[in-house]
Design an enzyme around this catalytic site. Sequence first.
Site, short mmCIF file in Angstrom:
data_model
loop_
_atom_site.label_atom_id
_atom_site.label_comp_id
_atom_site.label_asym_id
_atom_site.label_seq_id
_atom_site.Cartn_x
_atom_site.Cartn_y
_atom_site.Cartn_z
N ASP A 99 0.79 -1.24 0.00
CA ASP A 99 0.00 0.00 0.00
C ASP A 99 0.81 1.28 0.00
OD1 ASP A 99 1.13 0.01 2.49
OD2 ASP A 99 -0.72 -0.35 3.60
N GLU A 121 -0.54 -9.05 -1.23
CA GLU A 121 -1.14 -8.47 -0.01
C GLU A 121 -2.30 -7.54 -0.39
OE1 GLU A 121 0.39 -5.46 2.96
OE2 GLU A 121 1.15 -7.26 3.94
N GLU A 135 -2.27 5.11 2.83
CA GLU A 135 -2.23 3.71 2.42
C GLU A 135 -3.60 3.13 2.07
OE1 GLU A 135 -0.71 4.97 5.11
OE2 GLU A 135 1.43 4.64 4.75
N HIS A 211 5.59 5.18 13.22
CA HIS A 211 6.00 6.05 12.11
C HIS A 211 4.85 6.61 11.29
CE1 HIS A 211 5.02 3.30 8.79
NE2 HIS A 211 5.36 2.33 9.61
N ARG A 213 2.01 8.41 9.25
CA ARG A 213 1.76 9.83 8.96
C ARG A 213 0.61 10.40 9.80
NH1 ARG A 213 4.66 9.42 4.31
NH2 ARG A 213 5.16 11.42 3.38
N HIS A 244 12.52 4.86 13.37
CA HIS A 244 12.41 5.02 11.92
C HIS A 244 13.29 6.20 11.48
CE1 HIS A 244 10.43 6.02 8.09
NE2 HIS A 244 9.77 4.86 8.14
C1 UD1 Z 1 6.57 4.74 3.99
C2 UD1 Z 1 5.19 4.35 3.46
C3 UD1 Z 1 4.40 3.63 4.53
C4 UD1 Z 1 5.16 2.48 5.12
C5 UD1 Z 1 6.51 2.99 5.60
C6 UD1 Z 1 7.34 1.85 6.11
C7 UD1 Z 1 4.14 5.84 1.84
C8 UD1 Z 1 3.32 7.04 1.64
N1 UD1 Z 1 4.45 5.55 3.10
O1 UD1 Z 1 6.36 5.72 5.01
O2 UD1 Z 1 3.19 3.14 3.96
O3 UD1 Z 1 4.45 1.97 6.21
O4 UD1 Z 1 7.21 3.61 4.51
O5 UD1 Z 1 8.40 2.30 6.89
O6 UD1 Z 1 4.48 5.19 0.90
N2 UD1 Z 1 14.07 8.06 5.40
C9 UD1 Z 1 15.46 7.94 5.38
N3 UD1 Z 1 15.99 6.70 5.12
C10 UD1 Z 1 15.24 5.61 4.87
C11 UD1 Z 1 13.84 5.73 4.91
C12 UD1 Z 1 13.27 6.96 5.16
O7 UD1 Z 1 16.17 8.90 5.59
O8 UD1 Z 1 15.80 4.52 4.64
C13 UD1 Z 1 13.46 9.38 5.69
C14 UD1 Z 1 13.58 10.37 4.52
O9 UD1 Z 1 13.80 11.65 5.04
C15 UD1 Z 1 12.19 10.29 3.88
C16 UD1 Z 1 11.32 10.09 5.11
O10 UD1 Z 1 12.07 9.21 5.95
O11 UD1 Z 1 11.88 11.46 3.15
C17 UD1 Z 1 9.93 9.54 4.86
O12 UD1 Z 1 9.97 8.39 4.00
P1 UD1 Z 1 8.64 7.97 3.16
O13 UD1 Z 1 8.95 6.74 2.40
O14 UD1 Z 1 8.14 9.15 2.40
O15 UD1 Z 1 7.56 7.72 4.25
P2 UD1 Z 1 7.49 6.72 5.47
O16 UD1 Z 1 6.93 7.48 6.59
O17 UD1 Z 1 8.80 6.02 5.61
N1 UDP Z 2 11.49 -3.96 11.01
C1 UDP Z 2 12.87 -4.15 10.92
N2 UDP Z 2 13.68 -3.39 11.71
C2 UDP Z 2 13.20 -2.43 12.55
C3 UDP Z 2 11.80 -2.24 12.62
C4 UDP Z 2 10.97 -3.01 11.84
O1 UDP Z 2 13.33 -5.01 10.17
O2 UDP Z 2 14.01 -1.79 13.24
C5 UDP Z 2 10.59 -4.78 10.16
C6 UDP Z 2 9.43 -5.45 10.85
O3 UDP Z 2 9.79 -6.74 11.32
C7 UDP Z 2 8.37 -5.52 9.77
C8 UDP Z 2 8.66 -4.30 8.92
O4 UDP Z 2 9.98 -3.89 9.24
O5 UDP Z 2 8.50 -6.67 8.95
C9 UDP Z 2 7.67 -3.23 9.24
O6 UDP Z 2 8.05 -2.07 8.60
P1 UDP Z 2 7.45 -0.64 8.92
O7 UDP Z 2 6.97 -0.60 10.32
O8 UDP Z 2 8.49 0.33 8.49
O9 UDP Z 2 6.25 -0.55 7.89
P2 UDP Z 2 4.73 -1.04 7.91
O10 UDP Z 2 4.68 -2.48 8.25
O11 UDP Z 2 4.01 -0.18 8.89
O12 UDP Z 2 4.27 -0.74 6.52
#
Ligand code: UD1
Ligand code: UDP
Length: 383
Positions: A99, A121, A135, A211, A213, A244
Amino acid sequence: MSQVKLLAVFGTRPEAIKMAPLVKSLGDKRFPFTIKVAVTAQHREMLDQVLQLFQISPDYDLNIMQAEQDLAQVTVRALEGVSAVIREERPDMVLVHGDTTTTMAAALAAFYSRTPVAHVEAGLRTYCKYAPFPEEINRHLVGVLGDLHFCPTQRTRENLLAEGVPAERINVTGNTVIDALLSVVQPDYHFTEPELDGVNFSRRVILITAHRRENWGAPMEDIFTALREVVCRYPDVEIIFPVHKNPRLRQQVRAILHGVPRVHLIEPLEYAPFVNVMARCHLVLTDSGGLQEEAPALGKPVLVLREVTERPEAVAAGTVKLVGSRQENIVAGVSELLEDDNLYQQMARAVNPYGDGKAVSRICHALAYYWEFSPQPPEEFDS
Ligand code: UD1
Ligand code: UDP
């Protein structure tokens, strides 16, 4: 057709974890599939951790992540980037997962090039437009754009049927996260991560991730303040919080929890140590989707920091409870579990409504059936 070319597209940590076992399986020679992998890298470090663990070298890396990116920017960069990959590779089918914005943009890119889409999924719904945001709507859009839908449970299948998706385009497979989980959880796992050095596992360890939004800002403040209250109230509790990478969250977490005794604010853990910490913790607090699926399989009670969930199966089974994001409700929910052993034991039962570890095999089989390499569809996961 003698050979079918599949293009798997993903971009964030959870998509990578849940697609990795499928990509590995489609890459073996059991079926005449060629599998190509394109990562948008909507996440960078958190994606790379997973690629490394599962030894996946993407054929395309769009490297789109920017600090504090907004939804439109991610959508535009992913849509353009994936469209270019599709133009070059001309896959027979695009596989997407879940999603995220990458998921939605990749499905749209495939549609624009008239390439069929398979959605792994599929069918999870809250039917609340803004929860989870964005999502819920991403899933609806991929539900419309998709040609094949791999639902983790019967309930998710029913959602799609009610929305008019033809039954023959749906397979109930279980969730690939359980396949991934079973491949890395080990009872004698030995932690080597320096960030876990200070953790006393003989205390009651609460594992938390947050994490979403819709929780940014005031709800997160409530969540972090609740954690501070819990740890002050219960001297035998330790909190592990892999934070995160999102800078918006990190600032807020640090402001409220930095330096609080027995609270371990650590970097995101690699998947293997993370789930092995989960296997050893006392309970889980989370607003994540994936943890709501993994923790029940490990017999860990979960308090979900959301008002609604698209994963109601474990709530129905009694191992997951919604507590929302208000400080007093979180403290009350955690206190109840820490003080009432009967309640704790009732919730700490291992249940597996999300899969039996064979989702990948069912998805491969369903793809083989769709492409007429197999005379029958797979047997469904009985959730
Ligand atoms: C995204 C997904 C969310 C998912 C989550 C898993 C969307 C809209 N959101 O949210 O559905 O649950 O990932 O974690 O698709 N960043 C880093 N390094 C990383 C990852 C993120 O620096 O490896 C920082 C960056 O500043 C980035 C911000 O996190 O701009 C947000 O990342 P983004 O993918 O936009 O949203 P998430 O909140 O991570
Ligand atoms: N996870 C991980 N390391 C961490 C935190 C989470 O490997 O420090 C794994 C967790 O086991 C799960 C996935 O990341 O499989 C969940 O990711 P996240 O919470 O970022 O996204 P969501 O599931 O909410 O989309």
